[in-house]
Design a protein around this motif. Sequence first.
Motif, mmCIF file in Angstrom:
data_model
loop_
_atom_site.group_PDB
_atom_site.id
_atom_site.type_symbol
_atom_site.label_atom_id
_atom_site.label_comp_id
_atom_site.label_asym_id
_atom_site.label_seq_id
_atom_site.Cartn_x
_atom_site.Cartn_y
_atom_site.Cartn_z
ATOM 1 N N TYR A 76 0.829 -1.206 0.000
ATOM 2 C CA TYR A 76 0.000 0.000 0.000
ATOM 3 C C TYR A 76 0.859 1.250 0.000
ATOM 4 O O TYR A 76 1.904 1.307 0.656
ATOM 5 C CB TYR A 76 -0.891 0.044 1.245
ATOM 6 C CG TYR A 76 -2.039 -0.928 1.256
ATOM 7 C CD1 TYR A 76 -2.762 -1.201 0.097
ATOM 8 C CD2 TYR A 76 -2.414 -1.563 2.434
ATOM 9 C CE1 TYR A 76 -3.830 -2.096 0.130
ATOM 10 C CE2 TYR A 76 -3.477 -2.454 2.466
ATOM 11 C CZ TYR A 76 -4.180 -2.714 1.311
ATOM 12 O OH TYR A 76 -5.231 -3.587 1.334
ATOM 13 N N HIS A 79 -0.004 6.502 4.072
ATOM 14 C CA HIS A 79 -1.184 7.318 4.360
ATOM 15 C C HIS A 79 -1.062 8.694 3.703
ATOM 16 O O HIS A 79 -2.024 9.187 3.084
ATOM 17 C CB HIS A 79 -1.347 7.468 5.872
ATOM 18 C CG HIS A 79 -2.569 8.218 6.275
ATOM 19 N ND1 HIS A 79 -3.808 7.629 6.391
ATOM 20 C CD2 HIS A 79 -2.753 9.536 6.579
ATOM 21 C CE1 HIS A 79 -4.697 8.538 6.746
ATOM 22 N NE2 HIS A 79 -4.083 9.702 6.868
ATOM 23 N N ARG A 82 -1.620 8.590 -0.098
ATOM 24 C CA ARG A 82 -3.024 8.426 -0.473
ATOM 25 C C ARG A 82 -3.825 9.702 -0.230
ATOM 26 O O ARG A 82 -4.795 9.980 -0.951
ATOM 27 C CB ARG A 82 -3.623 7.237 0.282
ATOM 28 C CG ARG A 82 -3.154 5.891 -0.283
ATOM 29 C CD ARG A 82 -3.738 4.715 0.453
ATOM 30 N NE ARG A 82 -3.034 4.478 1.703
ATOM 31 C CZ ARG A 82 -3.580 4.524 2.904
ATOM 32 N NH1 ARG A 82 -4.856 4.826 3.054
ATOM 33 N NH2 ARG A 82 -2.863 4.272 3.974
ATOM 34 N N ARG A 96 -7.275 2.739 1.466
ATOM 35 C CA ARG A 96 -6.332 1.737 0.983
ATOM 36 C C ARG A 96 -7.072 0.549 0.386
ATOM 37 O O ARG A 96 -8.194 0.235 0.768
ATOM 38 C CB ARG A 96 -5.456 1.248 2.142
ATOM 39 C CG ARG A 96 -6.224 0.427 3.183
ATOM 40 C CD ARG A 96 -5.333 -0.105 4.290
ATOM 41 N NE ARG A 96 -6.061 -1.038 5.151
ATOM 42 C CZ ARG A 96 -6.608 -0.725 6.312
ATOM 43 N NH1 ARG A 96 -6.534 0.525 6.756
ATOM 44 N NH2 ARG A 96 -7.244 -1.652 7.028
ATOM 45 N N THR A 101 -3.920 2.287 -5.248
ATOM 46 C CA THR A 101 -3.456 2.649 -3.909
ATOM 47 C C THR A 101 -2.271 1.801 -3.472
ATOM 48 O O THR A 101 -1.923 1.775 -2.295
ATOM 49 C CB THR A 101 -4.587 2.546 -2.871
ATOM 50 O OG1 THR A 101 -5.006 1.177 -2.740
ATOM 51 C CG2 THR A 101 -5.778 3.403 -3.272
ATOM 52 N N HIS A 102 -1.673 1.076 -4.424
ATOM 53 C CA HIS A 102 -0.481 0.276 -4.145
ATOM 54 C C HIS A 102 0.745 0.930 -4.785
ATOM 55 O O HIS A 102 0.634 1.627 -5.787
ATOM 56 C CB HIS A 102 -0.626 -1.143 -4.700
ATOM 57 C CG HIS A 102 -1.796 -1.903 -4.156
ATOM 58 N ND1 HIS A 102 -2.995 -1.996 -4.826
ATOM 59 C CD2 HIS A 102 -1.948 -2.589 -2.992
ATOM 60 C CE1 HIS A 102 -3.837 -2.717 -4.104
ATOM 61 N NE2 HIS A 102 -3.230 -3.090 -2.995
ATOM 62 N N ASP A 130 -2.999 2.321 9.610
ATOM 63 C CA ASP A 130 -3.277 2.683 8.220
ATOM 64 C C ASP A 130 -2.065 3.323 7.555
ATOM 65 O O ASP A 130 -2.186 4.281 6.789
ATOM 66 C CB ASP A 130 -4.480 3.629 8.131
ATOM 67 C CG ASP A 130 -5.009 3.777 6.704
ATOM 68 O OD1 ASP A 130 -4.850 2.828 5.919
ATOM 69 O OD2 ASP A 130 -5.541 4.858 6.378
#
Length: 290
Positions: A76, A79, A82, A96, A101-102, A130
């Motif tokens: 991922y 945070h 993203r 995620r 989102t990877h 997260d």
Amino acid sequence: MPTESEAGWPRNYAATVDIALRPLAQLILERRRQRPFMVGLSGPQGSGKSTACEVLSDLLRGHGLRVASLSIDDLYLTHAERQILARDVHPLLATRGPPGTHDRALGMSVLAALRAGESLALPRFDKSTDDRTPEADWPWFEGPADVVLFEGWCVGARPAPMADLATPLNALERNEDPTGVWRAYVNTALAADQTLFAQLDALIQILPPDFEVVVGWRREQEAKLRAARPGAPGLMDDAQVARFVAHFERVTRRLLEEGPARADAVLRLDAERRPLSFSVRQPAPPPSTL
């Protein structure tokens, strides 16, 4: 008497081991033609992929093989990364999980290093916060690897025709992505993820009886995380889990429909995750030289 590894396996897991995982270990031993042999393990959230990988790793190590395990969850984006996507592209990209989102470049570099026989630290992600685990805390794998197990809910998934994205599939898409910007971004990212999945030598798929059981499975999974890390900021209650799973519904449904025909082996489960069947697709014969 159980071995040390078997003593650590979940209770009531013997049927899954005997029906699927021992045969799967044998299949890997038979089809392995190079080091490392890269195996993708695909299945929806809560289907038991992580447990299956742990047990399969134990079985393969029992044959003297070095096994490296990696989850697509470990790739991922952070945070903070993203949050930037959520601001610049679409708010749903703060969550995620879906393609896009990877960190694809990180995944490619890890698989390339394992393919080259290197020793390296394997990335990890902490769902309770997260965010990605600090690199200093990543576990060290001493290569060379004989087998690489790469598991994840969308491992091996393929993008849909863009025309299929026009109609919202669920309330999340209808209310929070009415113009389809998010689902188009996810689909395009999944198309790019094919370079990552192309590194695999074999694909194993875990199939639930239907998509509807996945929400319940994911709620069980989150409840275990809450029990292990009470009060951790990144964990979800049941209502949040239902919304979270909606992010994955479109790609999951498509993979459940078209994936089994491509998978090298398929493990079918009932709603209680009990194994119903395990089937292996025979490789195509080599072309005739006559």
